[in-house]
Design a protein around this motif. Structure first.
Motif, PDB file in Angstrom:
ATOM      1  N   PHE A  17       0.873  -1.177   0.000  1.00 48.54           N
ATOM      2  CA  PHE A  17       0.000   0.000   0.000  1.00 48.54           C
ATOM      3  C   PHE A  17       0.909   1.226   0.000  1.00 48.54           C
ATOM      4  N   ASP A  18       1.552   1.460  -1.160  1.00 50.59           N
ATOM      5  CA  ASP A  18       2.643   2.420  -1.221  1.00 50.59           C
ATOM      6  C   ASP A  18       2.274   3.805  -1.732  1.00 50.59           C
ATOM      7  N   HIS A  19       1.014   4.039  -2.015  1.00 51.86           N
ATOM      8  CA  HIS A  19       0.581   5.378  -2.420  1.00 51.86           C
ATOM      9  C   HIS A  19      -0.164   6.040  -1.273  1.00 51.86           C
ATOM     10  N   VAL A  20      -0.258   7.346  -1.333  1.00 49.17           N
ATOM     11  CA  VAL A  20      -0.970   8.095  -0.303  1.00 49.17           C
ATOM     12  C   VAL A  20      -2.208   8.724  -0.932  1.00 49.17           C
ATOM     13  N   PHE A  21      -3.349   8.391  -0.372  1.00 53.17           N
ATOM     14  CA  PHE A  21      -4.612   8.989  -0.796  1.00 53.17           C
ATOM     15  C   PHE A  21      -4.929  10.172   0.108  1.00 53.17           C
ATOM     16  N   GLU A  22      -5.608  11.166  -0.469  1.00 50.53           N
ATOM     17  CA  GLU A  22      -6.004  12.349   0.295  1.00 50.53           C
ATOM     18  C   GLU A  22      -7.478  12.634   0.050  1.00 50.53           C
ATOM     19  N   LEU A  23      -8.142  13.142   1.086  1.00 49.73           N
ATOM     20  CA  LEU A  23      -9.551  13.510   0.972  1.00 49.73           C
ATOM     21  C   LEU A  23      -9.700  14.813   0.216  1.00 49.73           C
ATOM     22  N   ASP A  26     -15.160  16.242  -2.785  1.00 54.44           N
ATOM     23  CA  ASP A  26     -16.128  15.318  -3.386  1.00 54.44           C
ATOM     24  C   ASP A  26     -15.503  13.997  -3.799  1.00 54.44           C
ATOM     25  N   ASN A  27     -14.211  13.813  -3.519  1.00 51.26           N
ATOM     26  CA  ASN A  27     -13.522  12.631  -4.022  1.00 51.26           C
ATOM     27  C   ASN A  27     -12.294  12.336  -3.176  1.00 51.26           C
ATOM     28  N   ILE A  28     -11.534  11.354  -3.616  1.00 52.08           N
ATOM     29  CA  ILE A  28     -10.276  11.002  -2.973  1.00 52.08           C
ATOM     30  C   ILE A  28      -9.211  11.006  -4.061  1.00 52.08           C
ATOM     31  N   THR A  29      -8.087  11.636  -3.772  1.00 46.78           N
ATOM     32  CA  THR A  29      -7.054  11.788  -4.786  1.00 46.78           C
ATOM     33  C   THR A  29      -5.761  11.066  -4.386  1.00 46.78           C
ATOM     34  N   CYS A  30      -4.972  10.782  -5.405  1.00 44.86           N
ATOM     35  CA  CYS A  30      -3.604  10.298  -5.219  1.00 44.86           C
ATOM     36  C   CYS A  30      -2.745  11.281  -6.006  1.00 44.86           C
ATOM     37  N   LYS A  31      -2.147  12.219  -5.314  1.00 45.74           N
ATOM     38  CA  LYS A  31      -1.402  13.289  -5.983  1.00 45.74           C
ATOM     39  C   LYS A  31      -0.201  12.775  -6.762  1.00 45.74           C
ATOM     40  N   SER A  32       0.487  11.755  -6.243  1.00 40.85           N
ATOM     41  CA  SER A  32       1.675  11.262  -6.933  1.00 40.85           C
ATOM     42  C   SER A  32       1.338  10.677  -8.299  1.00 40.85           C
ATOM     43  N   THR A  61      -7.444   7.313  12.089  1.00 39.09           N
ATOM     44  CA  THR A  61      -7.617   5.986  11.517  1.00 39.09           C
ATOM     45  C   THR A  61      -6.812   5.927  10.235  1.00 39.09           C
ATOM     46  N   VAL A  62      -6.129   4.817  10.029  1.00 40.93           N
ATOM     47  CA  VAL A  62      -5.444   4.594   8.762  1.00 40.93           C
ATOM     48  C   VAL A  62      -6.203   3.480   8.043  1.00 40.93           C
ATOM     49  N   HIS A  63      -6.548   3.754   6.789  1.00 41.37           N
ATOM     50  CA  HIS A  63      -7.243   2.781   5.946  1.00 41.37           C
ATOM     51  C   HIS A  63      -6.292   2.322   4.846  1.00 41.37           C
ATOM     52  N   ALA A  64      -6.195   1.017   4.670  1.00 38.77           N
ATOM     53  CA  ALA A  64      -5.486   0.453   3.520  1.00 38.77           C
ATOM     54  C   ALA A  64      -6.539   0.306   2.428  1.00 38.77           C
ATOM     55  N   ILE A  65      -6.306   0.955   1.289  1.00 36.13           N
ATOM     56  CA  ILE A  65      -7.322   1.063   0.246  1.00 36.13           C
ATOM     57  C   ILE A  65      -6.790   0.530  -1.074  1.00 36.13           C
ATOM     58  N   LYS A  66      -7.681  -0.125  -1.807  1.00 41.00           N
ATOM     59  CA  LYS A  66      -7.355  -0.569  -3.160  1.00 41.00           C
ATOM     60  C   LYS A  66      -8.373   0.044  -4.121  1.00 41.00           C
ATOM     61  N   ALA A  67      -7.870   0.641  -5.193  1.00 38.64           N
ATOM     62  CA  ALA A  67      -8.728   1.233  -6.212  1.00 38.64           C
ATOM     63  C   ALA A  67      -9.066   0.181  -7.266  1.00 38.64           C
ATOM     64  N   ASP A  68     -10.137   0.401  -7.985  1.00 34.23           N
ATOM     65  CA  ASP A  68     -10.551  -0.519  -9.049  1.00 34.23           C
ATOM     66  C   ASP A  68      -9.470  -0.717 -10.103  1.00 34.23           C
ATOM     67  N   ASP A  69      -8.605   0.280 -10.295  1.00 37.90           N
ATOM     68  CA  ASP A  69      -7.538   0.158 -11.298  1.00 37.90           C
ATOM     69  C   ASP A  69      -6.280  -0.530 -10.748  1.00 37.90           C
ATOM     70  N   VAL A  71      -4.459   0.349  -8.019  1.00 40.09           N
ATOM     71  CA  VAL A  71      -3.613   1.189  -7.178  1.00 40.09           C
ATOM     72  C   VAL A  71      -3.947   0.910  -5.715  1.00 40.09           C
ATOM     73  N   GLN A  72      -2.900   0.714  -4.914  1.00 38.33           N
ATOM     74  CA  GLN A  72      -3.080   0.480  -3.484  1.00 38.33           C
ATOM     75  C   GLN A  72      -2.375   1.577  -2.707  1.00 38.33           C
ATOM     76  N   GLY A  73      -3.019   2.027  -1.643  1.00 38.79           N
ATOM     77  CA  GLY A  73      -2.421   3.075  -0.837  1.00 38.79           C
ATOM     78  C   GLY A  73      -3.096   3.193   0.501  1.00 38.79           C
ATOM     79  N   ILE A  74      -2.699   4.219   1.226  1.00 41.48           N
ATOM     80  CA  ILE A  74      -3.259   4.462   2.543  1.00 41.48           C
ATOM     81  C   ILE A  74      -3.960   5.811   2.572  1.00 41.48           C
ATOM     82  N   LEU A  75      -4.941   5.882   3.435  1.00 42.20           N
ATOM     83  CA  LEU A  75      -5.654   7.131   3.700  1.00 42.20           C
ATOM     84  C   LEU A  75      -5.688   7.289   5.210  1.00 42.20           C
ATOM     85  N   VAL A  76      -5.059   8.345   5.712  1.00 44.51           N
ATOM     86  CA  VAL A  76      -5.072   8.624   7.140  1.00 44.51           C
ATOM     87  C   VAL A  76      -6.109   9.706   7.389  1.00 44.51           C
TER      88      VAL A  76
END
Length: 99
Positions: A17-23, A26-32, A61-69, A71-76
């Motif tokens: 889960f090596d990417h960082v998601f951000e709130l 209206d959505n959640i982004t992965c800036k990298s 809370t830290v969430h380990a998240i997987k996107a439909d495409d 991409v795996q990352g975390i959202l704190v």
């Protein structure tokens, strides 16, 4: 169980889960990756809550998240009275997709 938030983040990165998601509002982004996701495109794989005592502002809370495409990352997410209302709605939608 992880001893603290930093331990959880490091361990989840080691699990891929090596990417960082951000709130967003209206959505959640992965800036990298310059990617934007709706909550319907994301799945929570695991979550871990941390509370450092009596200060409600220190809950997170830290969430380990997987996107439909794939991409795996975390959202704190930090909880408390400082969460913006728009972002709180995104959090609610994401958590409801985990049901």
């Amino acid at each position: 169980m992880y001893k603290d938030l930093a331990d959880a983040v490091e361990s989840l990165k080691e699990k891929g889960f090596d990417h960082v998601f951000e709130l967003g509002e209206d959505n959640i982004t992965c800036k990298s990756l310059k990617a934007t996701y709706t909550t319907d495109e994301l799945s929570i794989i695991e979550s871990h809550n941390f509370d450092k005592g009596t200060d409600p502002g220190s809950e997170s809370t830290v969430h380990a998240i997987k996107a439909d495409d794939g991409v795996q990352g975390i959202l704190v997410i930090s909880y408390g009275k400082y969460v913006e209302p728009g972002k709180a709605k995104v959090i609610d939608r994401l958590l409801n997709t985990a049901d």
